[in-house]
Design a protein around this motif. Structure first.
Motif, PDB file in Angstrom:
ATOM      1  N   THR A   3     -35.153 -19.332  17.496  1.00  0.00           N
ATOM      2  CA  THR A   3     -33.497 -19.006  17.260  1.00  0.00           C
ATOM      3  C   THR A   3     -33.460 -18.342  18.623  1.00  0.00           C
ATOM      4  OG1 THR A   3     -34.177 -16.916  16.182  1.00  0.00           O
ATOM      5  CG2 THR A   3     -33.679 -18.866  15.044  1.00  0.00           C
ATOM      6  N   PRO A   4     -32.141 -18.548  19.256  1.00  0.00           N
ATOM      7  CA  PRO A   4     -32.033 -17.689  20.559  1.00  0.00           C
ATOM      8  C   PRO A   4     -31.693 -16.285  20.237  1.00  0.00           C
ATOM      9  CG  PRO A   4     -29.972 -19.154  19.903  1.00  0.00           C
ATOM     10  CD  PRO A   4     -31.333 -19.349  19.003  1.00  0.00           C
ATOM     11  N   GLN A   5     -32.065 -15.272  21.051  1.00  0.00           N
ATOM     12  CA  GLN A   5     -32.009 -13.943  20.756  1.00  0.00           C
ATOM     13  C   GLN A   5     -30.685 -13.477  21.602  1.00  0.00           C
ATOM     14  OE1 GLN A   5     -35.236 -11.801  22.058  1.00  0.00           O
ATOM     15  NE2 GLN A   5     -36.718 -12.552  20.539  1.00  0.00           N
ATOM     16  N   ARG A   6     -30.253 -12.731  20.718  1.00  0.00           N
ATOM     17  CA  ARG A   6     -28.927 -12.160  21.318  1.00  0.00           C
ATOM     18  C   ARG A   6     -29.373 -11.006  22.499  1.00  0.00           C
ATOM     19  NH1 ARG A   6     -24.607 -10.981  16.816  1.00  0.00           N
ATOM     20  NH2 ARG A   6     -24.467 -13.267  16.113  1.00  0.00           N
ATOM     21  N   PRO A   7     -28.306 -11.172  23.560  1.00  0.00           N
ATOM     22  CA  PRO A   7     -28.799 -10.065  24.471  1.00  0.00           C
ATOM     23  C   PRO A   7     -28.393  -8.683  23.908  1.00  0.00           C
ATOM     24  CG  PRO A   7     -26.854 -11.471  25.156  1.00  0.00           C
ATOM     25  CD  PRO A   7     -27.461 -11.971  23.778  1.00  0.00           C
ATOM     26  N   THR A   8     -29.437  -8.009  24.027  1.00  0.00           N
ATOM     27  CA  THR A   8     -29.020  -6.260  23.699  1.00  0.00           C
ATOM     28  C   THR A   8     -28.283  -5.650  24.838  1.00  0.00           C
ATOM     29  OG1 THR A   8     -31.193  -5.621  24.579  1.00  0.00           O
ATOM     30  CG2 THR A   8     -31.460  -6.727  22.202  1.00  0.00           C
ATOM     31  N   ALA A   9     -27.692  -4.626  24.384  1.00  0.00           N
ATOM     32  CA  ALA A   9     -26.863  -3.896  25.376  1.00  0.00           C
ATOM     33  C   ALA A   9     -28.135  -3.026  26.089  1.00  0.00           C
ATOM     34  CB  ALA A   9     -26.077  -2.561  24.321  1.00  0.00           C
ATOM     35  N   VAL A  10     -27.726  -3.102  27.506  1.00  0.00           N
ATOM     36  CA  VAL A  10     -28.648  -2.377  28.226  1.00  0.00           C
ATOM     37  C   VAL A  10     -28.075  -0.857  28.446  1.00  0.00           C
ATOM     38  CG1 VAL A  10     -29.656  -2.669  30.681  1.00  0.00           C
ATOM     39  CG2 VAL A  10     -28.827  -4.796  29.420  1.00  0.00           C
ATOM     40  N   GLU A  11     -28.940  -0.155  28.498  1.00  0.00           N
ATOM     41  CA  GLU A  11     -28.613   1.311  28.708  1.00  0.00           C
ATOM     42  C   GLU A  11     -29.209   1.497  30.177  1.00  0.00           C
ATOM     43  OE1 GLU A  11     -29.996   4.175  26.040  1.00  0.00           O
ATOM     44  OE2 GLU A  11     -29.752   2.882  24.490  1.00  0.00           O
ATOM     45  N   VAL A  12     -28.379   1.997  31.177  1.00  0.00           N
ATOM     46  CA  VAL A  12     -28.512   2.455  32.489  1.00  0.00           C
ATOM     47  C   VAL A  12     -28.711   3.760  32.603  1.00  0.00           C
ATOM     48  CG1 VAL A  12     -27.517   2.494  34.749  1.00  0.00           C
ATOM     49  CG2 VAL A  12     -27.258   0.383  33.203  1.00  0.00           C
ATOM     50  N   HIS A  13     -29.809   4.228  33.232  1.00  0.00           N
ATOM     51  CA  HIS A  13     -29.824   5.762  33.225  1.00  0.00           C
ATOM     52  C   HIS A  13     -29.743   5.979  34.627  1.00  0.00           C
ATOM     53  CE1 HIS A  13     -31.068   6.848  29.288  1.00  0.00           C
ATOM     54  NE2 HIS A  13     -31.881   5.583  29.109  1.00  0.00           N
ATOM     55  N   HIS A  14     -28.962   7.103  34.906  1.00  0.00           N
ATOM     56  CA  HIS A  14     -28.695   7.436  36.272  1.00  0.00           C
ATOM     57  C   HIS A  14     -29.431   8.782  36.641  1.00  0.00           C
ATOM     58  CE1 HIS A  14     -25.963   4.294  37.545  1.00  0.00           C
ATOM     59  NE2 HIS A  14     -25.029   4.620  36.206  1.00  0.00           N
ATOM     60  N   PRO A  15     -30.224   8.860  37.523  1.00  0.00           N
ATOM     61  CA  PRO A  15     -30.958  10.142  37.702  1.00  0.00           C
ATOM     62  C   PRO A  15     -30.007  11.217  38.079  1.00  0.00           C
ATOM     63  CG  PRO A  15     -31.617   8.870  39.552  1.00  0.00           C
ATOM     64  CD  PRO A  15     -30.624   7.900  38.568  1.00  0.00           C
ATOM     65  N   THR A  16     -30.410  12.438  37.533  1.00  0.00           N
ATOM     66  CA  THR A  16     -29.517  13.607  37.944  1.00  0.00           C
ATOM     67  C   THR A  16     -30.078  14.089  39.201  1.00  0.00           C
ATOM     68  OG1 THR A  16     -28.999  14.244  35.748  1.00  0.00           O
ATOM     69  CG2 THR A  16     -28.644  15.828  37.179  1.00  0.00           C
TER      70      THR A  16
END
Length: 147
Positions: A3-16
């Motif tokens: 079954t094709p997998q749905r793309p999951t939400a990507v979390e982007v972390h920006h360094p402080t």
């Protein structure tokens, strides 16, 4: 089949970003003088080499007066001002007493002078320019006065 997998939400972390810390400036310090190396020969012939240990000398501290000169000057000024105020109080008292004395002297002179004037005006004197008549011995006949 898979079954094709749905793309999951990507979390982007920006360094402080870290704020750079400024290191404290280093103050160059004078190195302590190194005492000379001393060698000691023991009675059995062994030689011991080491540094001589001298007792630490306390640093000389420049002595400062316990009280600042400004504070001393202010205190002396206050003492002088207090002395002057005392003198001014005495001077004021002296002027008030002198004024009272002069007022009393003027009043006394006015009373004495006024009394002398009153005696001159109201006083009886035999030197007036008139005739003195003794009424008891006088005889009055027919509206004529015979003295």
């Amino acid at each position: 089949m898979s079954t094709p997998q749905r793309p999951t939400a990507v979390e982007v972390h920006h360094p402080t970003p870290l704020t750079p810390t400024h290191p404290m400036p280093l103050v160059p310090a004078q190195p302590a003088p190194v005492s000379p190396v001393a060698s000691v020969v023991l009675p059995d012939g062994r030689v011991v080499t080491g540094y001589a240990i001298e007792p630490a000398k306390p640093e000389t501290v420049v002595s400062k007066p316990a009280v600042s000169r400004t504070a001393v000057n202010i205190a002396l000024g206050g003492i002088g001002f207090g002395a002057v105020c005392g003198g001014l109080v005495l001077l004021t008292t002296f002027i008030a007493a002198l004024t009272a004395l002069i007022t009393q002297l003027i009043t006394l002179a006015a009373v004495i002078f006024g009394g002398w004037i009153a005696v001159q005006i109201l006083g009886t004197s035999s030197h007036r320019g008139g005739t003195t008549v003794n009424i008891r011995k006088a005889v009055i006949k027919r509206n004529h006065f015979h003295g």
